[in-house]
Design a protein around this motif. Structure first.
Motif, short mmCIF file in Angstrom:
data_model
loop_
_atom_site.label_atom_id
_atom_site.label_comp_id
_atom_site.label_asym_id
_atom_site.label_seq_id
_atom_site.Cartn_x
_atom_site.Cartn_y
_atom_site.Cartn_z
N GLU A 110 -36.64 18.38 -9.28
CA GLU A 110 -36.08 17.66 -8.13
C GLU A 110 -36.11 16.16 -8.36
O GLU A 110 -35.19 15.44 -7.97
N LEU A 111 -37.19 15.69 -9.01
CA LEU A 111 -37.34 14.25 -9.25
C LEU A 111 -36.14 13.69 -10.01
O LEU A 111 -35.62 12.63 -9.68
N PHE A 123 -32.26 13.76 -5.00
CA PHE A 123 -33.31 12.76 -4.74
C PHE A 123 -32.92 11.39 -5.28
O PHE A 123 -32.95 10.39 -4.56
N LEU A 124 -32.54 11.33 -6.55
CA LEU A 124 -32.23 10.03 -7.15
C LEU A 124 -31.01 9.39 -6.50
O LEU A 124 -30.95 8.17 -6.34
N ILE A 134 -34.19 16.09 -18.06
CA ILE A 134 -34.14 14.64 -18.23
C ILE A 134 -32.82 14.23 -18.85
O ILE A 134 -32.21 13.24 -18.45
N PHE A 135 -32.35 15.03 -19.80
CA PHE A 135 -31.11 14.68 -20.48
C PHE A 135 -29.93 14.61 -19.49
O PHE A 135 -29.15 13.67 -19.52
N ASP A 136 -29.84 15.61 -18.62
CA ASP A 136 -28.75 15.61 -17.65
C ASP A 136 -28.78 14.38 -16.76
O ASP A 136 -27.75 13.78 -16.47
N ALA A 137 -29.98 13.99 -16.37
CA ALA A 137 -30.12 12.79 -15.53
C ALA A 137 -29.70 11.55 -16.30
O ALA A 137 -29.09 10.63 -15.76
N MET A 149 -47.94 12.96 -11.80
CA MET A 149 -46.61 13.44 -12.20
C MET A 149 -46.30 14.73 -11.45
O MET A 149 -47.17 15.61 -11.33
N PRO A 150 -45.06 14.86 -10.97
CA PRO A 150 -44.67 16.14 -10.35
C PRO A 150 -44.72 17.26 -11.39
O PRO A 150 -44.74 16.99 -12.59
#
Lengths: 423, 301
Positions: free
Chosen positions: A179-180, A185-186, A241-244, A297-298
């Motif tokens: 979700e982070l 969220f972002l 992380i890559f997708d974000a 960290m989540p």
């Protein structure tokens, strides 16, 4: 003819000089003991001895704390400890080790420990002499090989999530990293931010990603020391992380034109960051106006996870004063020395008894970092991780930019690293 | 009588060798012995920590011709030399000729042009890294003038990284060579220029037909030092990429790779020595070729 004669003479002279030097070194190496044991020497006989301790330069707080600790050490044992600061630590240390002129005691990063241990340049340390059982076990394990201890952890750091209270409140931070890093969220945070500020930064560095990549028992190293970055399991774990990053929901500090996270967060160019506790001092001293909070960290894939970094003190194999060197390590990693160091430098003590004495777990800022120590993954992975990481850093950005797919990039990074590792 | 002569001569010899011995010792230790040891190490697998040498024959040399990364380093370096060395020479000559003409504030210009050479290459690299960073002037000015569409971190673009280093290197070395040209230009007889002017030659013709031929020996020197210097380029690539040679090996030069093999985790002094030796051979061949090209029409023949 005469010329030739004189020339030969000069060369012969130089050669004898060289051989003489080398022989001398061999002799000292042969006569010094192979392991330092701290139980035999009477402390009095070490008075007046001199040792050299090498470290890398830190911030002002660290420099002051280190000097204070050296003073206390000399006052207690009568041994003089001289500080030597390397600016390019590993390169200079290696050169000194090869030249057999290394300092008595030096820092060893857990990440570099397997390399130095394999090269046989560290002396074995008696675990009982340094009360190894009082340390968090993951921190001593980082410096062990085949049941032998080669360095003693001086402190540690873990990663936690820092947020700027101006834009983010603690209770809206999601419980999971899925979700982070997610759009919802972002996107919500980004909508509140002024132009030029990003919601969250990230680093293209395995030192920050290893726990995520290995979250489900996947290994980034296979067959002893080869890169395994191209495996579908690793790529799958990197996806979140890559997708974000591809969607530009998260940026690197270089994308922001900043040197590092502390600078970006302090100058309010990012609303959140994942950083180690070393950033805390910088934020307090250089950016006192930034009101921030820290949380653990989540979770990722349902598991609590973060990275832990530790540095230890080791004794060089060529140390002329191994007993005095061990005394230093005993003091610096003992209750008194560690407390002086950790309180002064604002770092976390590697010993649970010192942590309890200092009451660091009550500190609202340090508590999330300490909580992480229970489940954190150490930044250490054999002696080839530096090469694996370098190739990852070399290629990852072209996947973020969309020039290659993530699969292609990871495969490429794996192949390039393995060519260098497996010669 | 004859004997005395001999003794005097011997005395002279001893005196002579005593005077040059400091230089000989230094050269022997830091140059000749190092070369011999490097050649020896290039045929071995070397671990300096354990001081072990395992003879592997031509294995290290074979790797040079089979590994992509090493090939990439050589191709980067060759590209770098091919652009930088001629550009340096030409720009230095043009600048020197301009500064040697009777323009105003000549001294001030010389100082301004020479400043980059006095600055340390580390500082220069930092300046260039700032210029091309995402918040740097290149993006700001480029956006305003329309040649940059979107602010980019150019340091992270494999296509640009080496070009930035090329610009930086040319910019910082041109003044040094310009100074050499300037001093040589003082020796060109003014009467030649006057005669040419009377004959109706314009500034460009005078430059091409008088300055360029007269500068030939200097050009030879400048070009060859340029080739040697650029083949060995290390510091700027190191600082630029933080020692990694990235992004995507685009700033990996041969010297930087030798450093990585010798002193970073790769711990492979044998291969490093082999690469260094191949690099020296390449430099020797390139310099000889450059010399030959330039000598083909001699000035003083």
């Amino acid at each position: 003819m005469k010329k030739l004669f004189v020339l030969t003479l000069v060369f012969a002279l130089i050669l004898t000089m060289f051989t003489a030097c080398k022989n001398e070194n061999d002799q000292t190496a042969a006569t010094t003991p192979t392991a330092a044991t701290g139980t035999t020497e009477d402390a009095n006989s070490l008075k007046g001895k001199k040792i050299v301790v090498a470290r890398w330069g830190g911030n002002d707080a660290e420099t002051t704390a280190f000097a204070k600790m050296l003073e206390e050490f000399t006052a207690e044992t009568g041994i003089t400890a001289e500080e030597k600061v390397y600016t390019d630590f590993d390169t200079q240390l290696k050169a000194d080790l090869i030249a057999e002129s290394a300092p008595d005691v030096f820092y060893v990063d857990a990440n570099m420990a397997p390399f130095y241990i394999d090269q046989g340049v560290l002396r074995e340390i008696d675990p009982d002499a340094v009360e190894a059982d009082k340390f968090y076990s993951s921190l001593t394990d980082a410096f062990m090989k085949d049941g032998k201890l080669y360095a003693v952890s001086k402190d540690y750091s873990t990663l936690a999530l820092y947020y700027n209270k101006k834009w983010v409140s603690e209770d809206e931070i999601p419980a999971t990293q899925e979700e982070l890093y997610g759009e919802e969220f972002l996107g919500k945070i980004q909508a509140r931010l002024p132009e030029g500020v990003i919601a969250l930064t990230y680093l293209q560095d395995l030192a920050r990603l290893l726990d995520i990549l290995e979250i489900d028992g996947t290994e980034v190293v296979r067959d002893g020391n080869l890169s395994n970055l191209g495996s579908p399991a690793v790529i799958n774990n990197l996806k979140t992380i890559f997708d974000a990053a591809v969607a530009k929901r998260i940026l690197t500090t270089a994308d922001l034109g900043m040197g590092w996270n502390g600078e970006a967060f302090g100058n309010e160019r990012t609303a959140m960051m994942v950083e180690g506790n070393w950033v805390y001092g910088t934020l307090k001293q250089e950016f006192p106006d930034v009101d921030f909070g820290i949380v653990e960290m989540p979770t990722y894939k349902g598991k609590k996870t973060t990275m832990v970094f530790t540095v230890g003190y080791a004794i060089g194999k060529d140390s002329k004063e191994p007993e005095a060197a061990l005394e230093f390590i005993k003091f610096a990693t003992g209750p008194k020395g560690m407390r002086t160091w950790c309180e002064g430098a604002g770092v976390l003590p590697s010993r649970s008894d010192v942590a309890a004495d200092m009451g660091v777990d009550k500190d609202p800022y340090l508590a999330p970092h300490i909580a992480g120590a229970d489940y954190a993954k150490p930044w250490q992975k054999g002696d080839s991780i530096s090469i694996i990481n370098r190739e990852f850093q070399n290629y990852f950005n072209s996947a973020v930019k969309g020039e290659m797919t993530l699969e292609e990039v990871m495969k490429k990074a794996e192949e390039e690293a393995n060519k260098q590792i497996a010669r | 009588m004859k004997k005395k002569m001999n003794r005097n001569k011997l005395y002279d010899h001893i005196q002579g060798y005593t005077f040059i011995s400091p230089a000989i010792v230094l050269l022997a230790v830091f140059v000749y012995i190092s070369i011999v040891v490097a050649i020896y190490m290039s045929f071995n697998e070397v671990n300096l920590f354990r001081w072990t040498f395992d003879f592997v024959g031509f294995n290290n040399y074979k790797r040079i011709f089979t590994e992509d990364r090493i090939f990439k380093a050589f191709s980067n370096t060759t590209k770098f030399v091919a652009v930088v060395a001629p550009m340096q020479t030409v720009l230095a000559l043009i600048l020197a000729a301009v500064l040697n003409s009777k323009i105003r504030a000549q001294k001030a210009f010389r100082i301004v042009y020479f400043l980059p050479t006095l600055t340390s290459s580390t500082a220069l690299t930092m300046i260039f890294m700032f210029i091309f960073s995402i918040s740097g002037p290149y993006n700001t000015i480029g956006k305003a003038l329309g040649f940059v569409q979107e602010a980019t971190n150019w340091l992270n673009e494999p296509k640009f990284a080496l070009k930035i280093i090329m610009c930086m290197n040319i910019w910082s070395t041109v003044p040094y060579y310009m100074t050499i040209y300037l001093s040589a230009l003082q020796d060109v007889p003014a009467s030649l220029y006057e005669a040419a002017e009377v004959d109706g030659a314009n500034a460009v013709l005078r430059f091409l037909n008088i300055t360029v031929p007269h500068m030939k020996p200097i050009t030879s020197f400048v070009f060859i030092t340029g080739i040697i210097g650029t083949f060995q380029m290390f510091d700027q690539a190191y600082i630029f990429s933080n020692g990694s040679g990235g992004p995507q090996n685009s700033t990996l030069t041969v010297a930087l790779m030798v450093y990585q093999y010798a002193f970073s985790l790769l711990n492979d002094m044998g291969l490093a020595s082999a690469v260094a030796i191949v690099l020296s051979i390449v430099i020797i061949i390139a310099s000889a070729l450059a010399n030959k090209l330039n000598k083909s029409e001699k000035l003083y023949s």
